[in-house]
Design a protein around this motif. Structure first.
Motif, mmCIF file in Angstrom:
data_model
loop_
_atom_site.group_PDB
_atom_site.id
_atom_site.type_symbol
_atom_site.label_atom_id
_atom_site.label_comp_id
_atom_site.label_asym_id
_atom_site.label_seq_id
_atom_site.Cartn_x
_atom_site.Cartn_y
_atom_site.Cartn_z
ATOM 1 N N THR A 92 0.969 -0.995 -0.218
ATOM 2 C CA THR A 92 -0.290 0.274 -0.179
ATOM 3 C C THR A 92 1.063 1.445 0.242
ATOM 4 O OG1 THR A 92 -0.305 -0.346 2.614
ATOM 5 C CG2 THR A 92 -2.137 -1.085 1.207
ATOM 6 N N GLY A 93 2.238 0.619 0.199
ATOM 7 C CA GLY A 93 3.018 2.038 -0.413
ATOM 8 C C GLY A 93 3.364 2.799 -1.136
ATOM 9 N N HIS A 94 5.089 1.767 -1.449
ATOM 10 C CA HIS A 94 5.658 2.188 -3.004
ATOM 11 C C HIS A 94 4.783 1.821 -4.343
ATOM 12 C CE1 HIS A 94 8.578 1.237 -5.367
ATOM 13 N NE2 HIS A 94 8.654 0.155 -5.758
ATOM 14 N N LEU A 95 4.306 0.744 -3.385
ATOM 15 C CA LEU A 95 3.165 0.148 -5.080
ATOM 16 C C LEU A 95 2.281 0.987 -5.414
ATOM 17 C CD1 LEU A 95 3.784 -3.699 -4.367
ATOM 18 C CD2 LEU A 95 4.927 -2.611 -5.908
ATOM 19 N N VAL A 96 1.563 1.569 -4.506
ATOM 20 C CA VAL A 96 0.957 2.604 -4.970
ATOM 21 C C VAL A 96 1.295 3.698 -5.059
ATOM 22 C CG1 VAL A 96 -1.089 3.801 -4.318
ATOM 23 C CG2 VAL A 96 -0.756 0.954 -3.762
ATOM 24 N N TYR A 97 2.164 4.659 -5.126
ATOM 25 C CA TYR A 97 2.489 5.199 -5.124
ATOM 26 C C TYR A 97 3.775 5.243 -6.432
ATOM 27 C CZ TYR A 97 2.235 7.189 -0.488
ATOM 28 O OH TYR A 97 1.234 7.229 0.629
ATOM 29 N N SER A 98 4.073 4.096 -6.901
ATOM 30 C CA SER A 98 5.130 4.218 -7.964
ATOM 31 C C SER A 98 4.023 3.835 -9.491
ATOM 32 C CB SER A 98 6.089 2.443 -8.253
ATOM 33 O OG SER A 98 6.823 2.539 -9.056
ATOM 34 N N ARG A 99 2.836 3.323 -9.772
ATOM 35 C CA ARG A 99 2.114 2.425 -10.114
ATOM 36 C C ARG A 99 1.177 4.622 -10.630
ATOM 37 N NH1 ARG A 99 -2.555 -0.209 -9.278
ATOM 38 N NH2 ARG A 99 -2.864 -0.785 -11.120
#
Length: 917
Positions: A584-591
């Motif tokens: 819910t952190g990096h993988l949301v922001y990165s997308r």
RNA sequence: GCUCGGAUGGUGGAAUGGUAGACACGCAAGACUUAAAAUCUUGUGACCAUAACGGUUGUGCGGGUUCAAGUCCCGCUCCGAGUACCA
């Protein structure tokens, strides 16, 4: 010649460096494949044996893809900004850049020993100005963009100002913080500063007054994913809610696209589900209510069907409506209540399940019945979701129910036959009653019917709400990317792209200033050439990690984040390996970040990570000794019953197969120098438990020690052999001998009694079968990330070849190539010994041939009523009639058939004969 | 509370609905050795039985589908992970 792994591994690692074996470039003639690991934060503790698990798996996959003829991009770098280095700097005064550099050096040493096929020429570090130039650049582009809901993409903000001056907000559908309407005349009449303030409402990177998670101990704000259960993830300090002016990213504008994108990527269902929950799409309606004095306000509900069960309204304490709707008579108590809730930390608020609230003094009018509804204020309603106000339906919402019971408010049940005397009926099922025009409908029919009616009467409209919040992008810290922003007349302006990178300034201390400004407030000359003050906040940890995969494609480019050329070749990540903790952190922001870059034409793919595999966590396996209370005597594990003992953690490195090295234990600590032992069979057996791998439990296993003792190839194989990749499991050094023994067996296929023993005979049928079985299995297993069973397949094959005394060159050739992704050093050595002049990395992955896998005879399990009794073999040519006849006549069968005529005979070719008696 | 996983020997774990327990650890016995370590060979789910053959039972619990279920369906129990006053 023995298998001297130490010497072999050192030599081949040097060879790879000398020959730049793993350097890649865009080769247009070859298909690309991009394998990426989540880059590590280099912590002071160095790597333990759990960290390389994912790196080894992705390295095997990269090497496999390369052998299959792909041009593989497999880079590595460091997520170098972060709190621990800054905390260390505060304590010791050592500059975080130095700490970080030292840690990186240590990490690199450790990684190099394991034999990864990284192209280190592409290394990136988020704290490198040449790298964060592009983090700042992306921020500037976000600042100068807005999100158009109609076009479903980011657009330049200049387009928006042009529209405003032409037609105001008419006809626009744009993502914003607060809905606004104004005409062209009104816009044009504004001052420059006023216009800038309005634009903040629309920019993708904007300054906003938002409730933030403030962590007083860390002196900074945190994003939602950096907080868990009211405590900071880093450090575990309490977090309070506070309203602050912060940089934010309008991630919420992309909510629907982030949701839709999940359908086209190959991630695990559970991870996609976690993201779906985090985005939290819910369909419902916004409804207008008005107080008896005529002040109107909106609420959001997913249960419009329960409109006739509304008995009161509730506002969040932080809601702006509170002030408007509180009557003079209630002002005092409301104020006290708000003060009280403000003081509570998020954690206290979560822990405190008691029902609290105050009456505002106002009443709203029920839109259908016209009845007055008291308006309450309570902290069970969140300001940040929906409109910060709700219609309360106690009969069908458990929270409203608890509130109604506590304050003795009426409960009106709306579903036929439901019992609300003890608890609410929350389920969306049943038939409506007491609900006017909705009576007789099922809940599923009533929800859309109610919204239709609401829309028809102009009482509200359909609305899709998302739980996903905008990302708070300011941190009051030193060790992060500076914002390329200066202030003129209190309004922020960005630097020009030519002025990038804006380098992190030096400060005398890494603490906030005496006036409470962030550490950058201590920097000298922290202003533009014209003297305008620069932003004092820095960017959060996820800023630098949001687009690093793009930078690897073109790491040295000083003119662009990534050239169009490089990007259109490498496109996006084919395989992304990393832990679930970033769901819910990096993988949301990165997308999100990638979608923005896609909109502005920098990234050519809408989704950054096509396939994602989560490696499991490796936990520690602690060992214990049992000290008799009050003595210096220790009793062995199986004898401890009957003694009064204290279990004591003992360093796992002094224990092998749960047997304690007594001499090492005595040397470990002066206290134990004179320790005595009660042994079993002359040995001291330790107890064990699975715990987190940490220094205090003495269960940290360092990969360097394993490499030293067994070699990198053994470590690589053993980490894969430990269990399914995606599963969490404890590290248990017991069992590593088996894998090491396997590699020695491989070696012994080539060297018999120290002499090179490979022949050029024609391979036998059995040898070919064993090899081709392996090729097929390993190919299949690598593609499915089933590395543990692949390692088993190698063991079986090598055992078979050893039993066959196989020394045949072509067989061993293919065996070595198959082994190369798993154990590259020994593979290189044997490949060389087989007379190849080049690296095994340049070989071609072998193909299996089904012909070699043909069996002459097939075992059939002969079962009676489904229970198998014995095995018979038949040739591939045997007909069903022949098989049936042979089985029936077999003496074993007679016992089960027992003179009866079988009811049914089922023959599954090459597998089973089932006889139903 | 909700969502998603999982439960198989002493241990880690294998099994496209078709011989459950591959492979490995551990353990036991044997070979080599003065001895130990290392190495090699054999055995190893449980229970019953035996000179030998053999038999019974068995994948968390209870049902179901099927010629056949660790695997599919329904209902539980327990464990893990994520998430939560989200209206």
């Amino acid at each position: 010649m023995d298998y001297n792994f130490g010497e072999i591994e050192k030599r081949w690692q040097q060879y790879w460096i000398d020959h730049q074996t793993y350097k890649v470039s865009e080769e247009k003639s070859k298909p690309k494949f991009y394998v990426l690991d989540m880059f590590p934060y280099p912590s002071g503790a160095g790597l333990h044996v759990g960290h390389p698990l994912g790196y080894i798996a992705s390295d095997i996959y990269s090497r496999f893809k390369r052998l299959q003829g792909f041009n593989v991009l497999h880079p590595m770098g460091y997520d170098a900004y972060g709190l621990p280095a800054e905390q260390y700097a505060i304590q010791t005064g050592q500059h975080p850049a130095i700490t970080t550099q030292n840690n990186i050096t240590r990490y690199r040493e450790q990684l190099d020993k394991i034999g990864f096929s990284y192209d280190w020429s592409r290394e990136v570090r988020t704290c490198d100005p040449a790298y964060y130039k592009w983090t700042q650049w992306a921020f500037i582009r976000m600042f100068h963009s807005y999100y158009c809901n109609q076009a479903r993409q980011a657009r330049p903000i200049d387009e928006l100002t042009a529209v405003f001056s032409r037609q105001g907000t008419t006809g626009l559908d744009i993502a914003c913080s607060e809905p606004m309407t104004f005409t062209a005349e009104e816009w044009n009449a504004r001052t420059e500063k006023e216009q800038q303030e309005i634009l903040m409402n629309y920019r993708i990177a904007y300054l906003g007054d938002t409730m933030v998670n403030w962590c007083p101990q860390l002196g900074t704000v945190l994003a939602n994913d950096e907080v868990s259960e009211g405590l900071s993830i880093r450090g575990g300090y309490p977090v309070v809610q506070k309203k602050m002016r912060q940089w934010c990213l309008r991630v919420s504008a992309y909510a629907q696209r982030l949701l839709d994108g999940l359908n086209i990527i190959d991630w695990t269902d559970s991870l996609k589900e976690t993201q779906r929950n985090w985005i939290g799409r819910s369909e419902g309606a916004v409804m207008h209510f008005a107080t008896t004095q005529g002040i109107s306000f909106d609420i959001f509900t997913t249960r419009a069907d329960t409109i006739f069960g509304v008995t009161f309204m509730v506002l969040a304490p932080e809601s702006e409506l509170v002030e408007q709707l509180t009557t003079a008579a209630q002002h005092q108590v409301v104020q006290e209540y708000i003060e009280k809730t403000k003081k509570k930390t998020e954690r206290e608020r979560l822990a405190d399940k008691s029902v609290t609230g105050v009456f505002s003094g106002s009443y709203a009018t029920h839109p259908f019945t016209g009845e007055p509804l008291p308006i309450w204020i309570s902290d069970y309603v969140l300001a940040g979701y929906g409109t910060g106000a709700i219609m309360a339906v106690p009969a069908h919402d458990s929270r409203d129910y608890a509130f109604a019971r506590h304050f003795q408010l009426p409960v009106v049940p709306l579903i036929e036959g439901c019992d609300v005397s003890e608890e609410s009926f929350d389920a969306k099922e049943g038939v409506m009653v007491n609900s006017g025009f909705l009576n007789g409908m099922t809940v599923k029919q009533a929800i859309p019917a109610a919204i239709d009616e609401v829309e028809k009467r102009g009482l509200g409209y359909r609305k899709i709400n998302f739980r996903l919040r905008d990302a708070i992008f300011s941190r009051q810290r030193y060790w992060g990317e500076p914002f390329p922003v200066y202030y003129k007349d209190t309004m922020p302006y960005t630097l020009s792209e030519e002025e990038l990178p804006l380098e992190l300034p030096e400060v005398d201390k890494f603490l906030p200033t005496e006036t409470g400004e962030p550490p950058l407030g201590r920097a000298r000359n922290w202003h533009t050439k014209e003297g305008y003050p620069l932003e004092l906040n820095t960017m959060p940890g996820f800023a630098g990690s949001s687009a690093y995969y793009l930078r690897y494609m073109d790491p040295a480019n000083n003119d662009a984040l990534v050239s169009e050329d490089a990007n259109s070749y490498w496109r996006n990540v084919d395989l992304y390996m990393g832990g679930t903790e970033h769901a819910t952190g990096h993988l949301v922001y990165s997308r999100f970040w990638n979608k923005f870059l896609f909109d502005i034409g920098v990234s050519c793919e809408e989704e950054p990570f096509k396939k994602l595999v989560n490696q499991g966590m490796i936990q520690g396996r602690s060992n214990f000794v049992y000290r008799l209370k009050g003595t210096n005597r220790f009793v062995s594990f199986n004898l401890k019953n009957g003694y009064d003992v204290t279990p004591i953690h003992v360093d796992v490195n002094m224990v092998h197969n749960d047997l304690l090295d007594i001499e090492a234990f005595r040397r470990w600590n002066p206290e134990y120098k004179t320790a005595e032992f009660i042994l079993e069979d002359g040995k001291y057996v330790c107890g064990w438990a699975v715990e987190k791998m940490s220094k205090s439990m003495f269960n940290v296993v360092n990969p360097d020690d394993i490499v030293e003792k067994y070699g990198a190839d053994t470590l690589r194989l053993y980490e894969m052999f430990l269990g399914p990749l995606e599963q969490s499991k404890p590290w248990d050094t017991n069992g590593i001998d088996g894998v090491h023994r396997f590699l020695r067996k491989v070696w012994n296929l080539f060297y018999k009694e120290g002499v090179w023993a490979v022949t050029k005979e024609v391979p036998t049928k059995e040898e070919l079968k064993s090899l081709h079985k392996l090729i097929k299995k390993v190919t299949f297993d690598i593609e499915n990330f089933s590395f543990n069973t692949a390692v088993s397949a190698f063991m079986i094959c090598v055992n078979e070849l050893t039993a066959l005394q196989c020394r045949e060159r072509t067989i061993l050739n293919d065996l070595v190539v198959c082994l190369a992704p798993f154990a590259p050093h020994i593979a290189e050595e044997l490949w060389q010994a087989l007379g190849h002049g080049t690296s095994v990395c340049d070989a071609a992955w072998p193909q299996w041939n089904e012909e070699h896998l043909q069996e002459d005879v097939f075992p059939y399990a002969i079962s009676f009523n489904g229970k198998s009794r014995f095995i018979l073999e038949f040739s591939a040519e045997a007909t069903n009639e022949e098989i049936e006849k042979t089985v029936m006549e077999h003496p074993h069968s007679q016992k089960w058939i027992d003179g009866k005529t079988p009811k049914k005979v089922i023959i599954v070719p090459k597998k089973i004969v089932n006889i139903v008696v």
